[in-house]
Structure formats: C-alpha cells, structure tokens
Design an enzyme around this catalytic site. Structure first.
Site, mmCIF file in Angstrom:
data_model
loop_
_atom_site.group_PDB
_atom_site.id
_atom_site.type_symbol
_atom_site.label_atom_id
_atom_site.label_comp_id
_atom_site.label_asym_id
_atom_site.label_seq_id
_atom_site.Cartn_x
_atom_site.Cartn_y
_atom_site.Cartn_z
ATOM 1 N N ASP A 354 0.976 -1.147 0.151
ATOM 2 C CA ASP A 354 -0.201 0.092 -0.047
ATOM 3 C C ASP A 354 0.836 1.339 0.019
ATOM 4 O OD1 ASP A 354 -2.537 1.344 0.522
ATOM 5 O OD2 ASP A 354 -1.556 2.073 2.578
ATOM 6 N N ASP A 546 -1.376 -0.860 6.303
ATOM 7 C CA ASP A 546 -1.332 -0.370 7.412
ATOM 8 C C ASP A 546 -3.026 0.136 7.801
ATOM 9 O OD1 ASP A 546 -1.578 1.925 5.641
ATOM 10 O OD2 ASP A 546 -1.182 3.368 7.460
ATOM 11 N N ASP A 550 -7.017 -1.876 4.137
ATOM 12 C CA ASP A 550 -6.171 -2.758 3.843
ATOM 13 C C ASP A 550 -6.534 -4.130 4.377
ATOM 14 O OD1 ASP A 550 -4.594 -0.995 2.225
ATOM 15 O OD2 ASP A 550 -3.221 -0.525 4.183
#
Length: 654
Positions: A354, A546, A550
């Site tokens: 990410d 995080d 996600d």
C-alpha cells in the site's frame, strides 16, 4: 511548622500513594516474571541434581573395590534415580494410547540392557538422554526469555485525572475518553493521544528501536513505552485489553500454536517411523536368534537398534529452530503469528505495498516553494496567515512549514473547491488552486509539479506557488532495494491516488509496477491476479499495509504484513506478521530471519537422518556398542539443539 496548600497536600498524598501502589504492583509483576523463569528452570535444576547423583552412583558401582552384590545395588539405584521418571512417563503414555514415543524406546532398551546385565550401558543411555533434555530446556528458556521480559514491561498502574484529584488505578479500570497522567520514568499504561506536554519516550520494548521517539500534543502514545523527560497528559483511545502491549503479549505467547509444514511433517514422520523401527528391532532380536540360537547377542543388538532409532533430534530441534526464529524476529520488532508464516516467507517472489502510510508518511508537507519577485519566507508568511484558521490538512502543512510571525487577517472567505480570498494589511490575497486564480482572472504560471499545488496572488499579482505532497518514509527506498538484493524483483505499489502521483512515487522508490485509482475491492482483484501467477511457480505473494481499508487485501495475500506501530487494529488483526515500528525495511529483515531459520532446520534434519541411518545399519551388523548408540541418539540431539539456538546469537542488523 510547615504549612502546605491543598494542592501541595494532594500532590504529596498522590506521590506517596503512587509510590506505594508502584511498589506493590511492580512487585506483583516482577514476582510473576520471576515465577515464570523459576517454573521454566526448576525442573531443569531437579534433572541436573538427579544427573549428578546417578553419575556418582555409576562411578562407585562400576569401581573394582565394591564387591557384589553391593555394586549391583548401587547401579540399579543409579538407574532408578535417573531413569524412573522416563519409565513412569512411558507407562502413563501407554495408558493414554501413546505407545511408540521416545520414552517407550528408552525404557525398553534400558530395561532389556539391565536384564542382560549391561548396567553401565543402561545407566549411560538414561544419563545422556536426560542431559539432552537439559540442553533442550536451556535452549527453550533462552528463546522464551523475551516473552517473560515483556511481563516486566507490562504497565502496573495508571494515574487517572479525575476533576482536581489524581487517582492511581489498575489500567484495566480506565475507560476510553478519560485522561491519564504519566510522569518521567513511568510506563505509559494505555494507548492514547497526547493532550498536554511533550516528551521523549523509549519504545524499544515494542518496536526494537533503541532511539527514543519524541511525542507532543496530538501524537499517539503507545502503551508499554517508557516516558523519559516530560510530564504527559494522555487521552485514552483504547481499553487495556485492546492496547498495544496487551496485544504484543498475546501475539508472542501464542505464536507457537500455528506450526510450519516442516514441523507437521516431522510429527507425522515420527508417528510412522517409531513403530516401524520397533518392529524392525523385534525382528532383529528374534529372526537371527532362531537361526543361530545366540539370543543374547541379537537381543543386545536389537536394544542398541532401539536406542539409535529414537527420533529425539528431529522432534526437538525442528520446533525449537522455528521458535528461535520467532524469538529472534520479536527482538527486531517483528511479531510473527506462527511458524507457518515464517516458513512461507522463504517462498515469496512478489511483494505488494500500500502507498499511503506504508511506503509514505501519510502526512502532507511542503516539498517545494516557488516565489516570484519575493522571498520564499514572505510567500509562506502570507499563505500561512490566510490559512491559520482552516482545519484542512493542506492548511496545516503550510502552517507547519512557516514558523515565523503571522500577519493580521481582517476578513477571509472560503469558496469550496477553490480556496480562500482574504484581506491582509489592506491587500486582497487569493490562496487556492488554479481554478481560484482563473476565476479571478489573475495571470499565473501553472506548474506541473507532482502533488497538491497552492497558488498565491496579492492584489491581482501572482506571487508564486507552494507544492504540498506526501513524502516517502525515511527507509522506503532502502526497503525496495533490500528486497531487490534478496532476488525479489516484483515489488508492486497499490494506491487510491491518481496516476500522476502514484507513478511519480513509484519512480522515486524504483518499484517494478504501480496500480493507481484503486478502491479496496480493486486491490483484492490485483492481489488475486498476482497470486495466480506466483502459485503457478509454487511461489507466494506478500502484501504490506496499515489502514482499515487494507484488511481485505491482507487476508487475501499468502502473507499479510501490518505496520503495527501506526496501523489500524483491523489491519493488525487480519495480518500474519506485524511490524511494530514504522519501517517497511523490516519486511526484508523478516525474510532474512526466515531464510536463516530454514537453513538451520534443513541442517538439523539432514544431519540427524544421515547419522541415524548410518548407525542403524552399523548397529544391525554388530559394529556399534551401546555407548556409540548413545552418541547416535543423544549426541545428535545435543548437536542439533545447539545448532538451533544459534538463531538467538545471530546479529540480524548486519
């Protein structure tokens, strides 16, 4: 006579209550930690005592100056001292349906040796077997020491601010939204946000990072950290059971519950292997004896065969190696939820990241100031003055970049999607995007910089622009470079940002691919596509994230990494490995530990099987005696255990 104000009296009483509470609770925590260490070592101490007594009895009983039958009494006594526990355990296991284990093999082999009057050999087998157990206990204690040390980091109390008084209470009694006081030298008992004060905090027990971290008003304070310099008031955001330190304790203590495929294989192998060698030993004792009538020789060889065949080296060293790897990772601030995930890291060929909050700081900051005919500080000053009352992240970034004196703003009007128009010292100031300047028909030079651009004009004159963007974390580029060095060249970025921003960041970090404008469900689709390609090559895909968005991707990937220090609770729960700090380079660190763990596991399995097979053949041919059989069993176990605990001494920082 000294006269104290109510404030002084309250402070005096509070300090004394805290000291008393601190002494009591710290005593309980330290007592618990000491108790765990004591429980881990008490059986080892008892075994060492039995080893010493049995060894003395063996030496005296084997000496020539002790006549029969006294020497036999001493030797049988030595056997009972060192072997009674193992024989009794074998008997109990038989009644529980567990017949073919190492206790059974040791018992049958040594009782048979005693029947054949091979007393020293029988005692030696038990002595060395128990010596192997001592080495195993020492190795396990070494691996578990970090867990018992965490109990000492566990916060013992919380100082709750209640009206004009401070109450010392157990952390579990504090509710979300209440404010606690943490003085220098105290442990932060609960997760929260700093509402007053600033300080340096020691987070080494949580993240493995030795450098103290500075926190101030608005920053997150993690439980288990130690406040070092200033007094803090912290508004609690999580209950104690949901706090960082509580979750770490739970993760580390339960990490050994999820076994690696290698561990499962060894367990299954031992269950099949042990009864086979027992039947082979019986056949070795009976078939040649019927042919030669030399029962003593062939029964003795069969007993040697049983001693050699004990699978202790495999059953003990393989799980111990994985446990050592998990312990080594926890020292680096990497919490692995099971040895299966540690083993799976060796097969990863693709890592997807990410962007925001994982590879980047997730905070806007001024990255470029372009002024026209004025100084950069003057441009920042007038922009910050106009934006000072705005709560928008862009405004906060400009205010953080300018630390000087602000100008007086008499009037400010905000137009959504455009920006602000304000009166500053009698001048009309426009601070906003390109649309704002175009609407006010102000000529300007449009920049193609990557990020959010704030244009500034004063009295219809263009003064310049300020570029604001999310910036990479300090070790983000290092993280990708380390993975490339490890042979993992498929490093992919997944982001919801637009194509321009995403591609610019990917180029800066030298990613192999980037996917932009993604919703959470789009990220899952891309991970599934990556999984299909990797699984065709018997490889695996890891994802690092995080945020709460996600969570689905972390659950979909073969291995999910959560950035635990700043990550959401949902991400930490869904992940298989938690990085307690904020460093994406720890992904490569985890892989390095996994690789060294697998290497030690392979070494132990190969060494144990080669020695076992060789000595079994030699034993069947009568070329090995009981003493050499002891080496083939216990000696191999001790060497394998010593090899496994090397993980505790490897410096993974290099």
């Amino acid at each position: 006579m000294l006269i104290y104000s109510n404030e002084h009296v309250n402070s005096f009483e509070e300090d004394n209550v805290m000291k008393l509470y601190n002494v009591q609770t710290d005593y309980k925590v330290k007592k618990k930690a000491k108790q765990i260490k004591s429980e881990m070592s008490s059986e080892t101490k008892l075994t060492i005592t039995r080893l010493f007594i049995a060894f003395i009895l063996l030496i005296v009983g084997s000496s020539s100056f002790v006549p029969e039958p006294f020497n036999i009494v001493l030797l049988v006594g030595a056997y009972l001292v060192i072997g009674a526990r193992i024989v009794w355990q074998a008997v109990k296991n038989i009644f529980h349906g567990e017949i073919f284990d190492e206790n059974f093999l040791m018992s049958i082999a040594t009782i048979g040796a005693i029947i054949l009057k091979q007393y020293p050999e029988a005692i030696a087998v038990m002595l060395f077997y128990e010596l192997g157990n001592v080495f195993e206990d020492i190795a396990v204690n070494k691996s578990k020491r970090s867990i018992s040390a965490l109990l000492e980091v566990k916060p013992a109390y919380a100082t709750l601010i209640s009206g004009h008084q401070n109450k010392v209470v157990e952390p579990s009694l504090v509710k979300i939204g209440e404010t606690i006081l943490v003085k220098p030298g105290e442990k932060i008992p609960l997760d929260g946000t700093v509402v007053l004060g600033s300080s340096a905090v020691d987070t080494s027990a949580l993240t493995g990072e030795s450098m103290p971290q500075s926190i101030k008003v608005g920053d997150t304070a993690l439980s288990g950290s130690i406040n070092q310099t200033g007094t803090l008031q912290i508004k609690v955001t999580k209950l104690y059971n949901d706090s960082t330190v509580a979750k770490i304790l739970d993760l580390v203590e339960n990490a050994s519950n999820k076994k690696a495929d290698t561990e499962k294989f060894i367990t299954k192998f031992a269950k099949i292997y042990t009864p086979i060698v027992v039947f082979l030993a019986v056949a070795l004792a009976i078939v040649p004896s019927l042919m030669t009538s030399d029962w003593n020789t062939w029964i003795y060889r069969a007993l040697i065969f049983l001693v050699i065949s004990c699978p202790c080296a495999l059953v003990i060293s393989v799980p111990l190696s994985f446990f050592g790897g998990i312990g080594a990772a926890s020292k680096q601030g990497i919490l692995v939820k099971g040895s299966n995930y540690l083993e799976a890291l060796n097969d990863v060929d693709t890592v997807a990241f990410d962007k925001t909050g994982t590879l980047t700081k997730g905070q806007f900051s001024v990255v470029q100031v372009n002024s026209v005919n004025i100084s950069e500080q003057k441009l920042l000053q007038i922009a910050a003055s106009v934006e000072k009352n705005s709560t928008h992240p862009i405004a906060k970034s400009i205010l953080q970049a300018y630390k000087g004196e602000l100008l007086t703003v008499t009037k400010a009007d905000e137009k959504a999607g455009h920006g602000l128009i304000a009166q500053v010292d009698g001048q009309v100031v426009v601070v906003g995007n390109a649309k704002a300047l175009k609407q006010n028909k102000i000529p300007f030079t449009e920049t193609d910089a990557v990020g959010t651009v704030v244009y500034v004009a004063v009295d219809n004159q263009f003064w310049g622009d300020i570029v604001i963007a999310d910036v990479p974390k300090n070790d983000a580029q290092k993280a990708i470079q380390l993975l490339n060095n490890r042979g993992i060249h498929k490093n992919v970025m997944l982001t919801g940002d637009n194509q321009t921003v995403g591609q610019a960041m990917a180029r800066k970090l030298k990613m192999s691919a980037v996917y932009t404008n993604l919703l959470p469900e789009n990220k899952v689709e891309i991970i599934n596509d990556l999984l299909k390609v990797s699984h065709q090559n018997n490889k695996k895909v890891a994802f690092v994230g995080d945020g709460i968005n996600d969570t689905p991707v972390l659950a979909t990937a073969d291995i999910g990494f959560a950035m635990g220090g700043l990550g959401s609770d949902a991400a930490v729960e869904a992940a298989d490995i938690v990085i307690m700090g904020d460093e994406p380079s720890k992904v490569s660190e985890a892989m390095k530990i996994a690789k060294k763990t697998r290497r030690i596991v392979v070494e132990n399995i190969s060494f144990a099987l080669i020695i076992k097979i060789l000595f079994l053949l030699l034993g069947a041919l009568g070329m090995v005696n009981m003493w050499q059989a002891v080496f083939a069993d216990v000696g191999v176990t001790i060497i394998a255990v010593l090899n496994a605990i090397r993980l505790q001494f490897i410096n993974f920082d290099n």
